[in-house]
Write an enzyme that holds these catalytic residues in place. Structure first.
Site, short mmCIF file in Angstrom:
data_model
loop_
_atom_site.label_atom_id
_atom_site.label_comp_id
_atom_site.label_asym_id
_atom_site.label_seq_id
_atom_site.Cartn_x
_atom_site.Cartn_y
_atom_site.Cartn_z
CE LYS A 15 0.63 -1.22 4.39
NZ LYS A 15 0.40 -2.23 5.37
CD GLU A 44 2.56 -2.19 8.14
OE1 GLU A 44 3.42 -2.17 7.25
OE2 GLU A 44 1.50 -2.84 8.05
CE LYS A 92 -3.68 -1.26 5.36
NZ LYS A 92 -3.69 -1.83 6.71
N GLY A 136 -6.65 -6.68 3.46
CA GLY A 136 -6.33 -8.06 3.07
C GLY A 136 -7.42 -8.85 2.40
N1 HSE Z 1 -0.21 -3.36 9.93
C1 HSE Z 1 -1.42 -3.49 9.21
C2 HSE Z 1 -2.57 -3.45 10.21
C3 HSE Z 1 -1.55 -4.78 8.44
O1 HSE Z 1 -2.34 -3.44 11.41
O2 HSE Z 1 -3.69 -3.43 9.75
C4 HSE Z 1 -1.16 -4.77 7.02
O3 HSE Z 1 -1.80 -3.78 6.29
#
Ligand code: HSE
Length: 408
Positions: free
Chosen positions: A85, A169, A184, A114
């Site tokens: 992303k 992350e 996102k 996802g």
């Molecule tokens: N780190 C992201 C989250 C997951 O906590 O949603 C992958 O996009």
């Protein structure tokens, strides 16, 4: 690899996936998936320069070398699948324009929420003029932390758990400072509004300053705190924001807890949104990546191009600045517990035309002389709110202020 080895069903999809080559950074790192070692290399040219490889799956993350690999793959006639992303939310315009020009497809459903394939859902709405707003919980780590805090756990324990469970992350500040969510939101809203919206232009606040007291106060006012990403079409322009938000307990997103993600799509003239709930990180994302490979392979074999048009908008759209936002707020203060404190704060709010609609205090949260205090106010425009808070901050007895927006 594990998903393809264990679960992939080519009889179901009609598409055979041959994993020809995997390029990794560190050949010596031990990996718990079985794959022919001779097909693993650390030289990206082993993929890029092979004419018999049709699809490149980029799962590195970050800007470089991902951006160069994606662009070079397109130039060399390959289609691309990516879950990245960050690179799309920064260089999406360049990537999609090049792919369109060279007639290559990009599968990128796994990059946002996802397994939920929300980009596909938005992409397939016949007219975006139909969509008034989207509201999402798009960062699982932030939602997990706030849910655990609702259950009484500390912020830091919850963050550590989210990291250990693989939701966060590698650098968790991307999660808790709202950067991942802004990336996102950039992709979601670029599709809906038909123009590329760089994530760096999105106003964002993370969840890192939210305390357990805030969650308690929200509850006394009839709300829960959720990490929201919001895009709204307004007459003044496009409103884009990411921040912890008080959501009414009756809203579908209020029931979305733990690491779950959700997206509510609001259509004009309809009060209840279309809401999709699912998981955004870990194994569920693997399913989405494999679905993207299948999708891109099918389009390739039929010579179809199916990319989001993020440069088509003829609307004079502009992104609104934060001073133009108007939302109600829950203003949380840490104050010295002395007579007149509430009166002083209320007077300043009144002077700026800000109407108070609720006050809450939980005396057992008092630490030493410092007492939390929450004041719920109607919308009065961010400019008035921030001027009032600046003045309140000057009061000696006010030690800390956290304004949290309310969604209505
Ligand atoms: N780190 C992201 C989250 C997951 O906590 O949603 C992958 O996009």
């Amino acid at each position: 690899v594990d998903y393809i080895n264990r679960l992939y069903d080519k009889d179901k999809t009609g598409v055979e996936i041959n994993l020809e080559r995997i390029v990794v950074k560190d050949l010596l790192k031990s990996r718990d998936v079985s794959f022919d070692e001779e097909k693993i290399s650390d030289d990206r040219d082993d993929i890029l320069r092979r004419d018999d490889i049709d699809i490149v799956v980029e799962l590195i993350g970050g800007y470089e070398p991902s951006l160069s690999i994606i662009l070079e793959s397109i130039e060399r006639g390959k289609d691309v699948v990516t879950a990245n992303k960050a690179v799309l939310a920064k260089y999406g315009y360049e990537i999609f324009s090049k792919a369109r020009r060279l007639r290559r497809n990009i599968g990128f459903q796994a990059s946002v929420c996802g397994e939920m394939r929300v980009l596909d859902i938005l992409f397939n709405i016949p007219s975006f003029k139909d969509v008034e707003a989207i509201l999402g919980i798009v960062n699982g780590t932030s939602n997990y932390i706030l849910s655990r805090m609702e259950d009484g756990e500390s912020y830091y324990d919850a963050l550590e758990e989210a990291y250990e469970k693989g939701y966060a992350e590698r650098d968790p500040s991307l999660d808790v400072e709202g950067i991942d969510a802004a990336q996102k939101l950039s992709l979601l809203s670029s599709i809906v509004f038909g123009i590329f919206l760089d994530f760096e232009g999105i106003s964002r606040e993370g969840i890192s300053r939210v305390t357990k007291s805030d969650i308690k106060y929200a509850k006394t006012f009839g709300y829960v705190i959720r990490p929201l990403a919001i895009a709204k079409r307004r007459s003044e322009g496009i409103e884009l924001r990411v921040h912890p938000t008080l959501v009414p307990e009756t809203h579908p997103l209020a029931a979305v807890r733990d690491e779950n993600n959700a997206l509510s799509i609001y259509f004009y003239g309809r009060k209840e949104p279309l809401t999709v709930i699912g998981k955004g990180a870990g194994e569920p994302a693997a399913r989405s990546i494999v679905a993207d490979i299948v999708d891109v392979a099918r389009k390739r074999s039929r010579g179809l191009l199916n990319l989001p048009r993020i440069e088509y908008s003829s609307e004079k759209s502009r992104v609104m600045s934060v001073e133009e936002f108007e939302t109600p707020y829950c203003l949380r203060f840490f104050v010295e517990d002395k007579p007149g404190t509430l009166g002083n704060i209320a007077l300043i709010l009144g002077n700026y035309g800000i109407n108070i609609s609720g006050v809450a205090q939980v005396p057992e949260d008092k630490v030493g002389d410092i007492m939390p205090l929450a004041i719920k106010v109607d919308s009065a425009g961010d400019e008035a709110i921030y001027k009032a808070l600046k003045e309140i901050r000057r009061l000696d007895r006010v030690k800390e202020i956290l304004p949290i927006r309310i969604y209505e």
